[in-house]
Motif scaffolding. Structure first.
Motif, PDB file in Angstrom:
ATOM      1  N   TYR A 332       0.238   5.644   6.199  1.00 51.21           N
ATOM      2  CA  TYR A 332       0.354   4.115   5.705  1.00 51.21           C
ATOM      3  C   TYR A 332       1.216   3.510   6.908  1.00 51.21           C
ATOM      4  O   TYR A 332       0.635   2.420   7.257  1.00 51.21           O
ATOM      5  CB  TYR A 332       0.751   4.141   4.338  1.00 51.21           C
ATOM      6  CG  TYR A 332       1.102   2.592   3.967  1.00 51.21           C
ATOM      7  CD1 TYR A 332      -0.127   1.927   3.308  1.00 51.21           C
ATOM      8  CD2 TYR A 332       2.377   2.008   3.848  1.00 51.21           C
ATOM      9  CE1 TYR A 332      -0.046   0.700   2.881  1.00 51.21           C
ATOM     10  CE2 TYR A 332       2.399   0.915   3.281  1.00 51.21           C
ATOM     11  CZ  TYR A 332       1.370  -0.075   3.086  1.00 51.21           C
ATOM     12  OH  TYR A 332       1.522  -1.212   2.685  1.00 51.21           O
ATOM     13  N   ARG A 336      -0.164   0.621   9.418  1.00 50.18           N
ATOM     14  CA  ARG A 336       0.314  -0.825   9.374  1.00 50.18           C
ATOM     15  C   ARG A 336       1.081  -1.388  10.718  1.00 50.18           C
ATOM     16  O   ARG A 336       0.991  -2.482  11.097  1.00 50.18           O
ATOM     17  CB  ARG A 336       1.471  -1.442   8.168  1.00 50.18           C
ATOM     18  CG  ARG A 336       1.152  -0.985   6.983  1.00 50.18           C
ATOM     19  CD  ARG A 336       1.815  -2.187   6.004  1.00 50.18           C
ATOM     20  NE  ARG A 336       1.834  -3.508   6.840  1.00 50.18           N
ATOM     21  CZ  ARG A 336       2.683  -4.407   6.579  1.00 50.18           C
ATOM     22  NH1 ARG A 336       3.666  -4.297   5.717  1.00 50.18           N
ATOM     23  NH2 ARG A 336       2.494  -5.461   7.246  1.00 50.18           N
ATOM     24  N   ARG A 406       6.061   3.769   0.733  1.00 49.14           N
ATOM     25  CA  ARG A 406       5.241   2.746   1.061  1.00 49.14           C
ATOM     26  C   ARG A 406       5.975   1.498   0.996  1.00 49.14           C
ATOM     27  O   ARG A 406       6.073   0.585   2.041  1.00 49.14           O
ATOM     28  CB  ARG A 406       3.997   2.621   0.365  1.00 49.14           C
ATOM     29  CG  ARG A 406       2.924   3.809   1.001  1.00 49.14           C
ATOM     30  CD  ARG A 406       1.521   3.645   0.151  1.00 49.14           C
ATOM     31  NE  ARG A 406       0.594   4.583   0.459  1.00 49.14           N
ATOM     32  CZ  ARG A 406      -0.612   4.442   0.555  1.00 49.14           C
ATOM     33  NH1 ARG A 406      -1.106   3.222   0.047  1.00 49.14           N
ATOM     34  NH2 ARG A 406      -1.421   5.388   0.821  1.00 49.14           N
ATOM     35  N   GLU A 407       6.744   1.257  -0.016  1.00 50.91           N
ATOM     36  CA  GLU A 407       7.666   0.040  -0.036  1.00 50.91           C
ATOM     37  C   GLU A 407       8.593  -0.103   0.950  1.00 50.91           C
ATOM     38  O   GLU A 407       8.849  -1.212   1.731  1.00 50.91           O
ATOM     39  CB  GLU A 407       8.351   0.241  -1.380  1.00 50.91           C
ATOM     40  CG  GLU A 407       9.279  -1.161  -1.592  1.00 50.91           C
ATOM     41  CD  GLU A 407       9.888  -1.131  -2.980  1.00 50.91           C
ATOM     42  OE1 GLU A 407      10.789  -1.923  -3.207  1.00 50.91           O
ATOM     43  OE2 GLU A 407       9.947  -0.254  -3.795  1.00 50.91           O
ATOM     44  N   ASP A 410       6.867  -1.069   4.036  1.00 50.25           N
ATOM     45  CA  ASP A 410       6.441  -2.426   4.215  1.00 50.25           C
ATOM     46  C   ASP A 410       7.455  -3.237   4.661  1.00 50.25           C
ATOM     47  O   ASP A 410       7.256  -4.174   5.566  1.00 50.25           O
ATOM     48  CB  ASP A 410       5.880  -2.770   2.985  1.00 50.25           C
ATOM     49  CG  ASP A 410       4.547  -2.432   2.678  1.00 50.25           C
ATOM     50  OD1 ASP A 410       3.738  -2.281   3.487  1.00 50.25           O
ATOM     51  OD2 ASP A 410       4.259  -2.432   1.397  1.00 50.25           O
ATOM     52  N   ASP A 414       7.180  -5.263   8.135  1.00 47.84           N
ATOM     53  CA  ASP A 414       7.254  -6.650   8.064  1.00 47.84           C
ATOM     54  C   ASP A 414       8.407  -7.391   8.891  1.00 47.84           C
ATOM     55  O   ASP A 414       8.406  -8.459   9.294  1.00 47.84           O
ATOM     56  CB  ASP A 414       7.187  -7.217   6.731  1.00 47.84           C
ATOM     57  CG  ASP A 414       6.263  -6.991   5.652  1.00 47.84           C
ATOM     58  OD1 ASP A 414       5.072  -6.826   6.471  1.00 47.84           O
ATOM     59  OD2 ASP A 414       6.236  -6.909   4.598  1.00 47.84           O
TER      60      ASP A 414
END
Length: 425
Positions: A332, A336, A406-407, A410, A414
């Motif tokens: 993941y 990203r 995954r959090e 992110d 980001d």
């Protein structure tokens, strides 16, 4: 406010000059939990770098195991205790290739030192080979392989360093020939060592080539090299300190991912989740040769508390399914990262929870070293701890504790996107 200047002055006075720290303004860390760290001013950081707390900072199961054993008994292996045997059986069951004996030590450096002496014991020779952009520890013997600083007086004549594999600048000039070119360089080094009378004992590699910048390599890459080593009578040492214990997601060990059979495997930092413990796992004939040639004993290696810590780490890896998490979250995170847009991004790569981004300044692939240093500092200012790696230090090194989710990915990506938007190309 935290007195960083005062702490640095005390360090210089008490520890001497040039003791390394991370970041232009170092961080005083006072607490950790899971994938998070807090500094003395109460700022929280997402830890995207440290593989020492493999199952998470201060994991309660590991802490409890250490405390319980420390309150019961801690001694050395000249007395009998079952802890080292129970752990040894459990650990070696995770290996194939007849890797079923072990010597426990305290650090990865000690493990690699023992492994190099195993090569000497098996072959009766002293020649050692590693890559030209590596690090395997800081004992007097192991540091001879390191490229961070040459040994006093230069590299000894029984050491050869061969060009490391590379994603963007492959050995031999192309990805299709890199495996064979790497093997040819190892063969050439072996011939030199034999011709000069040192003989060839061992090749030491990290099977993820982590310090080399973790280049993209296909399974079977090392097959030609292993054949060369076997033909010359030497041993292959796989340093699993960074990729081991499931970090790469697809396999428990880095050598499994590349598909080769080492003679010796060395383990360190992640093994005890911060408690100082390491190990050397070897084929029985290799261990027997070492035990015969060297009267080796390590007072703290394999003590009951270290074994309890290491055993608890395996508990957590299994019960929390952290290898599966590394695979899922790693894929993941790579996806990203692949969505990032910046003209200096040359490649996004990695496996499991060990990944990063290489930056260059132009079409000639000039390393963007200063740019990456700026990115690292900017991420730290925004509460994300990571660092750089590779020959020129132009690749972001992201290697978080295994509960990374995954959090968290992110938040990492980001924040990186925000940083890249603020930096001119």
């Amino acid at each position: 406010m935290n007195d960083i200047a005062g702490l640095m002055e005390r360090r210089r006075r008490l520890l001497g000059p040039n003791v390394p720290t991370f970041y232009e303004t170092p961080v005083e860390i006072v607490r950790g939990e899971g994938v998070w760290l807090w500094d003395a001013d109460g700022h929280r950081y997402l830890d995207c770098y440290n593989n020492v707390p493999h199952v998470g900072h201060c994991h309660p199961h590991v802490v409890e195991a250490i405390a319980k054993q420390a309150a019961t008994l801690n001694t050395h292996t000249r007395y009998l205790h079952q802890g080292i045997l129970d752990y040894g059986e459990r650990l070696t069951a995770l290996f194939g290739h007849d890797l079923d004996t072990l010597a426990m030590v305290c650090t990865g450096s000690e493990a690699n030192d023992v492994a190099l002496r195993m090569g000497q014991a098996v072959t009766g020779k002293t020649g050692m080979i590693a890559t030209d952009n590596t690090y395997h520890g800081n004992t007097a013997l192991v540091s001879q392989l390191s490229t961070r600083r040459p040994p006093i007086g230069g590299y000894p004549p029984n050491v050869r360093r061969v060009p490391a594999p590379d994603s963007l600048r492959p050995v031999g000039g192309g990805q299709e020939v890199q495996a064979q070119a790497f093997a040819q360089n190892v063969a050439r080094a072996i011939d030199e060592l034999e011709a000069e009378g040192h003989g060839f004992a061992s090749l030491t590699i990290c099977p993820f080539f982590a310090n080399e910048g973790f280049p993209v390599l296909e399974p079977g890459f090392l097959d030609p090299t292993v054949e060369v080593v076997r033909r010359a009578g030497g041993i292959v040492i796989a340093d699993e300190v960074q990729p081991g214990f499931g970090r790469i997601g697809s396999h428990f060990w880095g050598h499994e991912r590349l598909g080769f059979a080492p003679d010796v495997v060395t383990l360190g930092k992640p093994m005890g989740n911060g408690h100082p413990v390491g190990a050397v796992v070897a084929r029985p004939e290799v261990m027997a040769a070492f035990r015969q040639a060297f009267g080796y004993f390590n007072t703290f290696g394999g003590n009951p508390v270290s074994c309890a810590a290491a055993n608890a780490v395996l508990d957590v890896i299994e019960t929390e399914r952290l290898v599966e998490n590394a695979h899922d979250t790693g894929q993941y995170a790579l996806a990203r990262l692949g969505e990032l847009s910046h003209p200096m991004i040359a490649e996004v790569r990695g496996a499991g929870l060990f990944f990063g981004v290489e930056f260059v300044t132009d079409a000639q692939l000039t390393p963007a070293t200063e740019f990456v240093e700026t990115v690292v500092e900017a991420m730290k200012a925004r509460g994300i701890l990571l660092n750089k790696i590779g020959r020129a230090g132009n690749t972001l090194k992201i290697r978080p504790p295994m509960p990374f989710s995954r959090e968290h990915a992110d938040l990492l990506v980001d924040t990186l996107a925000e940083v890249l938007e603020t930096l001119p190309a």
